[in-house]
Motif scaffolding. Structure first.
Motif, PDB file in Angstrom:
ATOM      1  N   ASN A 209       0.909  -1.249  -0.041  1.00 31.52           N
ATOM      2  CA  ASN A 209       0.026  -0.048  -0.085  1.00 31.52           C
ATOM      3  C   ASN A 209       0.856   1.358  -0.103  1.00 31.52           C
ATOM      4  OD1 ASN A 209      -2.258  -1.520   0.121  1.00 31.52           O
ATOM      5  ND2 ASN A 209      -2.450  -1.366   2.403  1.00 31.52           N
ATOM      6  N   LEU A 210       2.053   1.031   0.452  1.00 30.71           N
ATOM      7  CA  LEU A 210       2.921   2.313   0.525  1.00 30.71           C
ATOM      8  C   LEU A 210       4.045   2.610  -0.668  1.00 30.71           C
ATOM      9  CD1 LEU A 210       3.959   2.024   4.244  1.00 30.71           C
ATOM     10  CD2 LEU A 210       2.452   3.992   3.397  1.00 30.71           C
ATOM     11  N   LEU A 211       4.099   1.431  -1.667  1.00 37.13           N
ATOM     12  CA  LEU A 211       5.011   1.549  -2.308  1.00 37.13           C
ATOM     13  C   LEU A 211       4.366   2.025  -3.892  1.00 37.13           C
ATOM     14  CD1 LEU A 211       7.077  -1.651  -1.545  1.00 37.13           C
ATOM     15  CD2 LEU A 211       7.892   0.824  -1.470  1.00 37.13           C
ATOM     16  N   PRO A 212       5.169   2.149  -4.758  1.00 29.40           N
ATOM     17  CA  PRO A 212       4.890   2.676  -5.844  1.00 29.40           C
ATOM     18  C   PRO A 212       4.850   1.288  -6.961  1.00 29.40           C
ATOM     19  CG  PRO A 212       6.981   3.251  -5.914  1.00 29.40           C
ATOM     20  CD  PRO A 212       6.686   2.969  -4.576  1.00 29.40           C
ATOM     21  N   GLY A 213       3.987   1.369  -8.059  1.00 31.08           N
ATOM     22  CA  GLY A 213       3.765   0.145  -8.581  1.00 31.08           C
ATOM     23  C   GLY A 213       5.183   0.102  -9.642  1.00 31.08           C
ATOM     24  N   LYS A 214       5.879   1.075  -9.714  1.00 29.86           N
ATOM     25  CA  LYS A 214       7.138   1.388 -10.616  1.00 29.86           C
ATOM     26  C   LYS A 214       7.782   2.455 -10.154  1.00 29.86           C
ATOM     27  CE  LYS A 214       8.086  -0.107 -15.669  1.00 29.86           C
ATOM     28  NZ  LYS A 214       7.328  -0.302 -16.887  1.00 29.86           N
ATOM     29  N   TRP A 215       9.085   2.224 -10.362  1.00 26.55           N
ATOM     30  CA  TRP A 215      10.233   3.313 -10.207  1.00 26.55           C
ATOM     31  C   TRP A 215      10.636   3.741 -11.458  1.00 26.55           C
ATOM     32  CZ3 TRP A 215      11.191   5.045  -5.031  1.00 26.55           C
ATOM     33  CH2 TRP A 215      10.668   4.293  -3.932  1.00 26.55           C
ATOM     34  N   ILE A 223      12.259  -2.250  -4.373  1.00 30.39           N
ATOM     35  CA  ILE A 223      11.055  -2.918  -4.250  1.00 30.39           C
ATOM     36  C   ILE A 223       9.877  -2.046  -4.570  1.00 30.39           C
ATOM     37  CG2 ILE A 223       9.580  -4.166  -2.761  1.00 30.39           C
ATOM     38  CD1 ILE A 223      12.432  -5.523  -3.289  1.00 30.39           C
ATOM     39  N   THR A 224       8.917  -2.774  -5.715  1.00 30.35           N
ATOM     40  CA  THR A 224       7.624  -2.101  -5.707  1.00 30.35           C
ATOM     41  C   THR A 224       6.606  -2.859  -5.238  1.00 30.35           C
ATOM     42  OG1 THR A 224       7.420  -3.632  -7.632  1.00 30.35           O
ATOM     43  CG2 THR A 224       8.653  -1.894  -8.071  1.00 30.35           C
ATOM     44  N   SER A 225       5.263  -2.281  -5.416  1.00 32.31           N
ATOM     45  CA  SER A 225       4.078  -2.591  -4.793  1.00 32.31           C
ATOM     46  C   SER A 225       4.002  -4.106  -5.274  1.00 32.31           C
ATOM     47  CB  SER A 225       2.869  -1.780  -5.075  1.00 32.31           C
ATOM     48  OG  SER A 225       2.736  -1.794  -6.399  1.00 32.31           O
ATOM     49  N   GLU A 268       0.917  -6.742 -13.789  1.00 27.86           N
ATOM     50  CA  GLU A 268       0.566  -6.542 -15.186  1.00 27.86           C
ATOM     51  C   GLU A 268       0.202  -4.964 -15.489  1.00 27.86           C
ATOM     52  OE1 GLU A 268      -0.491 -10.973 -16.788  1.00 27.86           O
ATOM     53  OE2 GLU A 268      -2.220  -9.678 -15.889  1.00 27.86           O
ATOM     54  N   GLN A 269      -0.603  -4.632 -14.423  1.00 28.60           N
ATOM     55  CA  GLN A 269      -1.026  -3.165 -14.500  1.00 28.60           C
ATOM     56  C   GLN A 269       0.087  -2.157 -14.455  1.00 28.60           C
ATOM     57  OE1 GLN A 269      -3.620  -2.443 -10.965  1.00 28.60           O
ATOM     58  NE2 GLN A 269      -4.955  -4.201 -11.655  1.00 28.60           N
ATOM     59  N   ASN A 270       1.291  -2.691 -14.035  1.00 27.88           N
ATOM     60  CA  ASN A 270       2.424  -1.682 -14.046  1.00 27.88           C
ATOM     61  C   ASN A 270       3.400  -2.028 -14.944  1.00 27.88           C
ATOM     62  OD1 ASN A 270       2.200   0.561 -11.824  1.00 27.88           O
ATOM     63  ND2 ASN A 270       1.406  -1.591 -10.650  1.00 27.88           N
ATOM     64  N   GLY A 271       3.090  -2.973 -16.093  1.00 27.35           N
ATOM     65  CA  GLY A 271       4.077  -3.012 -17.069  1.00 27.35           C
ATOM     66  C   GLY A 271       4.903  -4.541 -17.134  1.00 27.35           C
ATOM     67  N   GLU A 293      17.950  -4.640 -18.390  1.00 31.40           N
ATOM     68  CA  GLU A 293      18.187  -4.257 -17.009  1.00 31.40           C
ATOM     69  C   GLU A 293      16.848  -3.476 -16.774  1.00 31.40           C
ATOM     70  OE1 GLU A 293      22.077  -2.974 -16.703  1.00 31.40           O
ATOM     71  OE2 GLU A 293      23.002  -4.959 -16.705  1.00 31.40           O
ATOM     72  N   ALA A 294      17.178  -1.773 -16.629  1.00 26.23           N
ATOM     73  CA  ALA A 294      16.115  -1.000 -16.131  1.00 26.23           C
ATOM     74  C   ALA A 294      15.163  -1.360 -17.052  1.00 26.23           C
ATOM     75  CB  ALA A 294      16.580   0.509 -16.493  1.00 26.23           C
ATOM     76  N   GLY A 295      13.670  -1.393 -16.547  1.00 27.14           N
ATOM     77  CA  GLY A 295      12.567  -1.797 -17.402  1.00 27.14           C
ATOM     78  C   GLY A 295      12.352  -3.142 -17.869  1.00 27.14           C
ATOM     79  N   ASN A 296      13.031  -3.863 -17.296  1.00 23.21           N
ATOM     80  CA  ASN A 296      12.987  -5.239 -18.052  1.00 23.21           C
ATOM     81  C   ASN A 296      11.561  -5.818 -17.160  1.00 23.21           C
ATOM     82  OD1 ASN A 296      12.849  -7.956 -18.162  1.00 23.21           O
ATOM     83  ND2 ASN A 296      15.066  -8.310 -17.551  1.00 23.21           N
TER      84      ASN A 296
END
Length: 666
Positions: A209-215, A223-225, A268-271, A293-296
């Motif tokens: 609940n506190l974390l973003p779905g994606k950085w 760590i993401t939600s 899936e909602q966050n890609g 890497e980033a975005g994998n």
């Protein structure tokens, strides 16, 4: 990864911004009551604190991370499976198993907390609790502090789960105090396993609940939600599995199903999703995913590494060097067992020896296999590209220097003069075909996906099977197989004969054995399904071969000439002045009728090699050594250094020591 923000922040920010208060920052970790208020006021300092926790948990520089477990700080757990050979404390004979002073009583839980800032389990938990106790007290803005809190809740849950799956219930300490031993005023007993699970789940819900779905890309590795939700799914799947769930309580499977369903949807909602760049054919996407890497989208939880040579921020992945052969300047340390190679199906998804479309023989074991086979293993004659030679071929064959007296005499000549891997087949999973050997593969920056989206699908598949949603479970397994490049066969992907609930469970476990091979997952799967032996009937239920009593094996590739063993001092397949004693292993011109290297490999195996099982790879053990498992390892006891100063904790059933017994199934 070229820049690891999480790891750089710790060193750079503490130097640049903490300045004169840096001593206080570390003193806070030594003083069990001290608080450095600036950490909870300045977002950049709070972030540095969180990064300190990442650094204390993630693998250190030069770790061969694919087979690493923090609980043993090595690959010993991987060797306590059918994946890697070698004698360790948990696969050998003990005169009195269950003795808490012996080396097989895992010491991971650590000693009592003292004034040291040593990186131990409860010291890490104390640092997390200290942050959570204070972060809301000093006015940091919600937008700044909530993601920091979310990461800390996640790592507290992660650490407790790592303890619970090893010991069962442990002392639950949720504020910054000592937990076991020492001069504490409060003695914290072991909480029930069920209470620990509920706290872990609660922390993961908070994190979610506190974390973003994606950085954004600069924060890659945080760590993401979705990661928190997926970890919750892993936790509840473990709680539903036979290790903890001896009565097959379906309500536990339902909780696991609900959690993993939510995790999949949130990711899936966050890609996030199965990595697909390069396409599914021939397992191209499956191989490519390790080097994105980033975005994998595959990377749900990722451990970042870099390829720098600077000591200040050095964090190289030791996997590349560990896997690469000594011929190329690597360590040649990671050998694939025949047991794991045999688990990989044929191209049609059927097991070797079961498929009628693609008949199997040991002599041509490599033919017509699941595409993941070729991305996971390097056998004699297989291509193994690197930056300086995209066409390099690895050879691991042997020959007899003198005529053997009988068939039991092993060959003594070998082509890898610098030494070969113990099984004669290399693991190449996650090994970069563009890596350079200019520095002997020392500075690899390949990131490690501790949790992949494929695992999320398999966790959901197994949970679905647990609640009798068999078609859904099978479809999710098929989705993983489709990405691997296995033939569709009308959408069955080789699973058409999977009918009953236990057959579906077996299909899920078999798929994990392949898809997640050499990713430090096998030990935990064997434990949670209690598959080390058949004492609980699970091997029979799932048609699995028990690990207890096993001799892990490799392969010998023995040179032949005119249908018999080649005998001689010279390497039979290495040309000297353009001529090889028997045949050129990598000729510039192929024999008539052969146009590709793959065809030549078949020709070479048929005419010049004999493939036999290598049954002497347990180098540290005397023959006839076999794997020995004790059921006490399903829940480890507390070691003497933890228990003797805190007898009130209670000792795990089946282990010595203590004044009371703790039931890990409660």
């Amino acid at each position: 990864m070229k820049n690891i923000k999480i790891n750089i922040v710790l060193g750079a920010l503490l130097t640049m911004f903490l300045g004169s208060c840096s001593d206080d920052f570390l003193a806070e970790k030594e003083d069990l009551t001290g608080v450095n208020e600036q950490v909870y006021q300045e977002p950049i300092l709070g972030k540095a604190y969180v990064d300190y926790i990442y650094k204390s948990i993630l693998p250190a520089n030069n770790t061969a991370v694919f087979t690493y477990d923090l609980a043993v700080n090595s690959d010993d757990f991987c060797q306590t499976t059918d994946e890697l050979p070698g004698e360790v404390n948990w696969n050998k004979f003990w005169a009195k198993p269950g003795t808490n002073t012996d080396a097989n009583c895992l010491t991971y839980i650590g000693p009592p907390i003292n004034s040291s800032i040593a990186n131990t389990v409860y010291t890490r938990l104390r640092q997390i609790n200290l942050f959570l106790d204070n972060i809301d007290k000093y006015g940091m803005a919600e937008a700044d502090k909530n993601p920091l809190k979310g990461q800390m809740y996640f790592w507290r849950a992660w650490q407790y789960f790592d303890l619970v799956r090893i010991y069962g219930g442990v002392p639950l300490v949720l504020t910054a105090q000592s937990s076991i031993g020492g001069n504490q005023d409060i003695k914290t007993p072991r909480s029930s396993t069920s209470a620990c699970i509920e706290q872990i789940v609660a922390d993961l819900d908070m994190a979610k609940n506190l974390l973003p779905g994606k950085w954004d890309a600069t924060e890659w590795g945080r760590i993401t939600s979705g990661a928190a939700a997926a970890m919750k799914g892993r936790v509840l799947l473990t709680w539903a599995s036979p290790q903890f769930n001896r009565t097959d309580d379906v309500s536990r499977w339902q909780r696991a199903y609900d959690a993993n369903t939510e995790a999949k949807a949130l990711l899936e909602q966050n890609g996030f999703g199965l990595y697909n760049t390069g396409g599914f054919a021939n397992g191209a996407a499956w191989e490519n995913m390790w080097f994105a890497e980033a975005g994998n989208p595959e990377a749900v939880i990722v451990y970042g590494f870099n390829n720098t040579t600077s000591s200040n921020v050095l964090r190289n992945n030791g996997w590349e060097k560990a896997c690469r052969s000594k011929t190329l300047g690597g360590s040649g340390a990671i050998g694939a067992t025949k047991q794991i190679m045999d688990a990989f199906p044929m191209k049609d998804g059927k097991a070797p020896g079961v498929s009628t479309t693609y008949p199997y023989s040991l002599q041509t074991f490599y033919k017509n296999r699941d595409p993941r086979f070729y991305k996971s293993f390097v056998y004699n004659g297989a291509p193994w590209a690197y930056a300086e030679d995209a066409n390099f071929k690895q050879f691991t064959y042997y020959w007899h220097k003198t005529a053997p007296a009988n068939a039991t005499v092993l060959p003594t000549g070998f082509t890898e003069t610098l030494g070969t891997v113990n099984t004669n087949v290399y693991v190449r999973k996650g090994v970069n075909p563009k890596a350079s050997n200019a520095t002997n593969f020392q500075y690899s920056g390949t990131d490690y996906m501790e949790m992949r989206f494929a695992e999320v699908l398999l966790n959901l598949a197994e949970s679905a099977i647990g609640v009798n949603k068999l078609a859904e479970g099978k479809a999710l397994i098929a989705k993983v197989r489709e990405r691997a490049g296995i033939e569709s066969n009308g959408g069955t992907f080789g699973l058409d004969n999977v009918i009953t609930r236990d057959q579906h469970f077996a299909a899920a476990i078999n798929e994990r054995k392949v898809e997640l091979a050499y990713e430090s997952k096998r030990f935990w799967d064997l434990r949670r399904w209690m598959l080390f032996n058949d004492d609980f009937g699970t091997c029979t239920r799932l048609n699995q071969t028990p690990i207890h009593g096993m001799r892990r094996q490799g392969l010998f590739f023995i040179a032949q000439k005119n249908g018999a063993n080649y005998v001689g001092n010279a390497d039979p397949f290495l040309p000297v002045n353009g001529v090889a004693p028997v045949a050129d292993r990598n000729p510039a011109t192929y024999p008539a009728g052969i146009t590709t290297y793959d065809q030549y490999v078949d020709y070479f195996y048929t005419n010049y090699l004999k493939v036999v099982v290598k049954d002497n790879i347990e180098a540290s053990a005397t023959i006839p050594w076999t794997f020995t498992w004790y059921n006490q390892y399903y829940f480890f006891g507390l070691p003497a250094n933890a228990l003797n100063t805190a007898l009130y904790l209670g000792q795990t059933s089946g282990w010595s020591g203590g004044t009371s017994t703790f039931d890990p199934l409660q």
